[in-house]
Motif scaffolding. Structure first.
Motif: not given
Length: 339
Positions: A67-70, A121-124, A221-228, A230-234
């Motif tokens: 996530m840091m690299r993302t 990052v830690l929140m996600i 919320a903005a990150f979640w909407a634009s990086h679906k 990434v969220i799935l991979n996490v």
């Protein structure tokens, strides 16, 4: 960072709960015989279970690094591993695992990582960590209720309580992410109510700090909407990470020379314990975890139930805490120090 008084209090609380747990579990039992049986376990399987604990911890470091690299932040994989060890150590010694992430942020700050990025990052990580337990708990509720009742019996309510608390926690965090305006109103109104009934003295700085912390969820919320993706991979990495830890009990089962039960059954039973105790205000679910273990695993381990619990809990929780403590010392001596 936690103050010295908080650290001392948490450690004393941990020691007291540990002492009470050991007394209640092993009262009237032959401790020497239990330890002797545990010593006869196959060291190969025990080593494999320790490897699973380390992989579980390092799974979070993979997520942090990814996530840091993302987010375009340069970070060393080795330091991500140390952040994870720090987080798990302080989670192990604090009620409801509340001390892990503040300490991770402290060490990330020493590495000069931007606070908004580390917080995001830690929140996600937290949301997905809880969401995996919710998914596991709901799937078991829907498809394995009858199976589970045969092992838990009258303690089914503890499992349902654990699922309910995790669902509430994840739902609230999702409201914070996707309805920050509503969440902010709820939190500010709640704080004003607490101050109105004199539980806390009114303080403007407290309200400003709360409002500022709520604003951080807009970024999530903005990150979640634009990086679906990434969220799935996490989420998938987190699912594998948690399942690896749940298998520790199976490797202990094999170490004691038992073969009747498969890895899936024992892993599910261990997952049930984690779902049940995750939100309870005890370090590592100490006390209630041992109680549920003694109820659920009697058919699995029979007369070897206490030696198995000594090994399983000793490796998955106390071993995790010890390994993380050593690596936390390494983090303290290396992170943020000038070469």
């Amino acid at each position: 960072m936690m103050s010295k008084k908080q650290t001392v209090f948490n450690l004393l609380f941990l020691v007291v709960v540990f002492g009470l747990t050991m007394y209640l579990v092993f009262r009237g039992k032959d401790i020497g015989d239990i330890i002797s049986t545990a010593r006869e376990a196959d060291a190969r399987y025990l080593l494999l279970s320790i490897v699973c604990v380390v992989l579980f911890i390092l799974g979070e470091s993979v997520i942090i690094f990814y996530m840091m690299r993302t987010l375009g932040t340069s970070v060393k994989m080795g330091h991500c591993a140390l952040y994870s060890f720090v987080g798990f150590f302080f989670s192990c010694i604090t009620p409801s695992a509340s001390g892990g992430q503040p300490m991770q942020i402290f060490y990330m700050k020493k590495d000069k990582l931007p606070i908004p990025v580390t917080t995001l990052v830690l929140m996600i990580v937290t949301i997905t960590y809880k969401a995996v337990l919710v998914v596991i708990g709901l799937v078991i509720c829907l498809f394995g209720g009858g199976f589970l009742r045969g092992y838990l019996g009258d303690y089914m309510w503890v499992f349902y309580l654990g699922v309910g608390l995790n669902v509430f926690c994840v739902t609230f965090m999702m409201i914070l992410v996707f309805a920050p305006g509503l969440a902010k109103w709820i939190m500010v109104t709640g704080l004003k109510l607490i101050e109105h009934i004199r539980i806390l003295k009114p303080r403007k700085s407290r309200l400003e700090k709360l409002e500022a912390s709520m604003d951080q969820y807009h970024e999530t919320a903005a990150f979640w909407a634009s990086h679906k993706r990434v969220i799935l991979n996490v989420f998938l990495i987190t699912f594998v990470q948690r399942c690896i830890l749940f298998t520790v009990t199976y490797w202990v089962y094999r170490a004691l020379g038992l073969h009747s039960y498969g890895i899936l059954t024992i892993t599910i039973l261990q997952a049930v314990i984690s779902v049940s105790v995750d939100m309870l205000p005890l370090p590592g679910g100490m006390g209630i975890s041992e109680t549920l273990y003694m109820v659920m695993f009697v058919p699995v381990f029979g007369s070897l139930m206490l030696p198995s619990m000594l090994l399983s809990r000793g490796i998955s929780y106390y071993g995790q805490m010890l390994i993380s403590a050593v690596m936390t010392c390494v983090a303290h001596m290396t992170i943020g120090r000038q070469k």
